[in-house]
Design a protein around this motif. Structure first.
Motif, PDB file in Angstrom:
ATOM      1  N   THR A  18       9.569  86.863 -42.775  1.00  0.00           N
ATOM      2  CA  THR A  18       8.618  86.781 -41.537  1.00  0.00           C
ATOM      3  C   THR A  18       8.159  88.247 -41.017  1.00  0.00           C
ATOM      4  N   TYR A  19       7.152  88.345 -40.240  1.00  0.00           N
ATOM      5  CA  TYR A  19       6.644  89.201 -39.685  1.00  0.00           C
ATOM      6  C   TYR A  19       5.833  89.382 -38.557  1.00  0.00           C
ATOM      7  N   GLU A  20       5.889  89.784 -37.510  1.00  0.00           N
ATOM      8  CA  GLU A  20       4.863  89.581 -36.543  1.00  0.00           C
ATOM      9  C   GLU A  20       3.717  90.689 -36.706  1.00  0.00           C
ATOM     10  N   VAL A  21       2.676  90.112 -36.618  1.00  0.00           N
ATOM     11  CA  VAL A  21       1.423  91.027 -37.008  1.00  0.00           C
ATOM     12  C   VAL A  21       0.206  90.598 -36.228  1.00  0.00           C
ATOM     13  N   THR A  22      -0.600  91.760 -36.036  1.00  0.00           N
ATOM     14  CA  THR A  22      -1.917  91.559 -35.523  1.00  0.00           C
ATOM     15  C   THR A  22      -3.013  91.678 -36.281  1.00  0.00           C
ATOM     16  N   ILE A  23      -3.976  90.603 -36.362  1.00  0.00           N
ATOM     17  CA  ILE A  23      -5.247  90.510 -37.370  1.00  0.00           C
ATOM     18  C   ILE A  23      -6.027  91.900 -36.802  1.00  0.00           C
ATOM     19  N   GLY A  30     -13.094  85.021 -45.287  1.00  0.00           N
ATOM     20  CA  GLY A  30     -12.822  84.566 -44.058  1.00  0.00           C
ATOM     21  C   GLY A  30     -11.220  84.615 -43.568  1.00  0.00           C
ATOM     22  N   ASP A  31     -10.424  84.960 -44.422  1.00  0.00           N
ATOM     23  CA  ASP A  31      -9.117  85.323 -43.941  1.00  0.00           C
ATOM     24  C   ASP A  31      -8.915  86.459 -43.103  1.00  0.00           C
ATOM     25  N   GLY A  32      -7.672  86.366 -42.361  1.00  0.00           N
ATOM     26  CA  GLY A  32      -7.587  87.543 -41.352  1.00  0.00           C
ATOM     27  C   GLY A  32      -6.867  88.547 -42.154  1.00  0.00           C
ATOM     28  N   ILE A  33      -6.923  89.718 -41.684  1.00  0.00           N
ATOM     29  CA  ILE A  33      -6.288  90.862 -42.583  1.00  0.00           C
ATOM     30  C   ILE A  33      -5.359  91.456 -41.455  1.00  0.00           C
ATOM     31  N   ALA A  34      -4.013  91.441 -41.971  1.00  0.00           N
ATOM     32  CA  ALA A  34      -3.087  92.387 -41.358  1.00  0.00           C
ATOM     33  C   ALA A  34      -2.829  93.294 -42.018  1.00  0.00           C
ATOM     34  N   ARG A  35      -2.003  94.592 -41.397  1.00  0.00           N
ATOM     35  CA  ARG A  35      -1.241  95.430 -42.192  1.00  0.00           C
ATOM     36  C   ARG A  35       0.242  95.598 -41.813  1.00  0.00           C
ATOM     37  N   VAL A  36       1.346  95.743 -42.787  1.00  0.00           N
ATOM     38  CA  VAL A  36       2.615  95.951 -42.385  1.00  0.00           C
ATOM     39  C   VAL A  36       2.884  97.395 -43.209  1.00  0.00           C
ATOM     40  N   PRO A  44      -4.721  83.363 -43.620  1.00  0.00           N
ATOM     41  CA  PRO A  44      -5.866  82.533 -43.322  1.00  0.00           C
ATOM     42  C   PRO A  44      -5.772  81.577 -42.129  1.00  0.00           C
ATOM     43  N   GLN A  45      -6.867  81.187 -41.417  1.00  0.00           N
ATOM     44  CA  GLN A  45      -6.741  80.478 -40.298  1.00  0.00           C
ATOM     45  C   GLN A  45      -6.252  81.532 -39.170  1.00  0.00           C
ATOM     46  N   THR A  46      -6.902  82.609 -39.274  1.00  0.00           N
ATOM     47  CA  THR A  46      -6.684  83.623 -38.228  1.00  0.00           C
ATOM     48  C   THR A  46      -7.837  84.373 -37.598  1.00  0.00           C
ATOM     49  N   GLN A  47      -8.084  84.911 -36.434  1.00  0.00           N
ATOM     50  CA  GLN A  47      -9.095  85.866 -36.108  1.00  0.00           C
ATOM     51  C   GLN A  47      -8.734  87.059 -35.638  1.00  0.00           C
TER      52      GLN A  47
END
Length: 70
Positions: A18-23, A30-36, A44-47
């Motif tokens: 698990t990770y805490e990320v910002t979209i 339509g999926d959100g994109i985060a980066r680690v 999915p289901q993020t803005q």
């Protein structure tokens, strides 16, 4: 022999972690994109702007998929 199961050992994330990320962006689908560490994760289901905890569900060579944890 070498078997990477579509995954490079250089991916900074692992399935089940698990990770805490910002979209940061939204993909065409339509999926959100985060980066680690610069590694792309589709969530999915993020803005854009959401900060969420995600669980990694699949890791491929160039990107991964995660799901939002409630």
């Amino acid at each position: 022999m070498f078997n990477n199961n579509d995954r490079e050992s250089t991916a900074p994330v692992d399935v089940g972690e698990t990770y805490e990320v910002t979209i940061e962006d939204i993909a065409r689908e339509g999926d959100g994109i985060a980066r680690v560490e610069g590694f792309v994760i589709f969530v999915p289901q993020t803005q854009v702007g959401d900060t969420v905890n995600i669980k990694i569900t699949r890791v491929l060579r160039k990107f991964a998929f995660g799901e939002k944890e409630e």
